[in-house]
Design an enzyme around this catalytic site. Structure first.
Site, short mmCIF file in Angstrom:
data_model
loop_
_atom_site.label_atom_id
_atom_site.label_comp_id
_atom_site.label_asym_id
_atom_site.label_seq_id
_atom_site.Cartn_x
_atom_site.Cartn_y
_atom_site.Cartn_z
N GLU A 83 0.81 -1.22 0.00
CA GLU A 83 0.00 0.00 0.00
C GLU A 83 0.84 1.27 0.00
O GLU A 83 0.33 2.36 -0.26
CB GLU A 83 -0.93 0.01 1.22
CG GLU A 83 -2.07 -1.00 1.16
CD GLU A 83 -3.07 -0.69 0.07
OE1 GLU A 83 -3.15 0.48 -0.37
OE2 GLU A 83 -3.78 -1.62 -0.38
N GLU A 114 7.43 -21.97 7.85
CA GLU A 114 7.77 -21.11 8.99
C GLU A 114 8.85 -21.73 9.88
O GLU A 114 9.49 -21.04 10.67
CB GLU A 114 6.53 -20.81 9.83
CG GLU A 114 6.01 -21.96 10.67
CD GLU A 114 4.95 -21.49 11.65
OE1 GLU A 114 5.13 -21.77 12.85
OE2 GLU A 114 3.97 -20.84 11.24
#
Length: 298
Positions: A83, A114
């Protein structure tokens, strides 16, 4: 830290029978728990402010802001990073989001990603991490190997590092130079850290990137004066930004924007200092892109 002892893995008494209540009551329980998140973030505001100041210093010197996370944490980092270019007109590479498992993991669970310490290090190496960059490790549990190894590697290079988690005393917190730990308590659905913990992480990331942009002159008053007009809505927003900043009408704002290739900062200085586009741009350049400095009487 053992998983069963983590706050984010605890059982929430308020939702112990959530599977037996009405839909409305279910929503009330979730909403009541969500209300606690901003208060948890409020308690760590000094830590967030310290991180913003360090990030701004490093980015001002040519560094980047790098988010590193797995699962929801990684996706939130990517969301925040993506953004920044349209909202603040920065280059896409200034704020970077990395997720364990790569692009595929944005929409799919990648088994074991992960847990890969090597993955965290390699992802940072692949973007050419330098000592000028800031690495923000994001992990609700605070124990994600991908994130911990990435933070360790970043510190070895001399990077400034920030760790965001929701469990006090976590490995992420102790590995990073700066720890931000909003403790939101047990989740409505036990262990579902995409909920309150994820919301807290999103609020913290909002502050980090927004704080960086404000301190970098990307905001005038509360106006996003470097917004890029990529659609009709943002074209209209640009006009409104120039109007609100200068007091001119819509026609004058649009004319100024057209004259300067739709750069709000330049248009604002043009109107307020009665300059042409080239003069206004030069004035801004002389003051590091800060409108307030450009408007000061010389």
């Amino acid at each position: 830290m053992q998983l069963e002892k983590m706050i984010t893995e605890g059982s929430n008494a308020a939702s112990a029978e959530i599977d037996r209540v009405s839909t409305l009551e279910m929503c009330r329980i979730i909403n009541d728990e969500d209300k606690t998140v901003p208060l948890a973030v409020e308690r760590v505001l000094p830590d967030i402010a310290a991180a913003i100041d360090v990030i701004h210093t490093q980015v001002s010197g040519g560094g980047r802001l790098i988010y590193l996370g797995a699962g929801t944490s990684g996706r939130l980092g990517i969301l925040d990073a993506s953004e920044c270019p349209p909202t603040y007109g920065v280059k896409p590479g200034l704020v970077v989001g990395l997720i364990a498992g790569g692009e595929y993991a944005i929409q799919h669970a990648v088994e074991g990603a992960e847990d890969s310490r090597e993955g965290g290090v390699n992802d940072l190496k692949n973007i050419g991490l330098t000592a000028q960059d800031v690495v923000v490790g994001i992990a609700a549990s605070g124990r994600t190997p991908y994130v911990i190894a990435g933070l360790e590697y970043a510190r070895q290079l001399g990077c400034r590092t920030v760790g965001i988690s929701c469990n006090p005393g976590s490995a992420v917190s102790s590995t990073a130079e700066f720890a931000i730990t909003p403790v939101v308590g047990a989740e409505v659905v036990t262990g579902s850290s995409r909920m309150k913990a994820g919301t807290a992480q999103k609020l913290v990331l909002n502050m980090l990137s927004t704080g960086l942009m404000i301190k970098s002159g990307k905001v005038f008053g509360n106006l996003m004066v470097d917004v890029v007009a990529t659609n009709e809505k943002l074209h209209v927003r640009q006009v409104n930004i120039v109007k609100n900043a200068t007091g001119c009408n819509a026609e004058q704002a649009e004319a100024a924007l057209i004259a300067c290739e739709r750069n709000c900062k330049t248009a604002i200085v043009m109107v307020l200092k009665n300059l042409d586009a080239d003069e206004a741009k030069k004035c801004l350049d002389q003051h590091g892109g800060f409108i307030r400095k450009a408007l000061e009487k010389e």
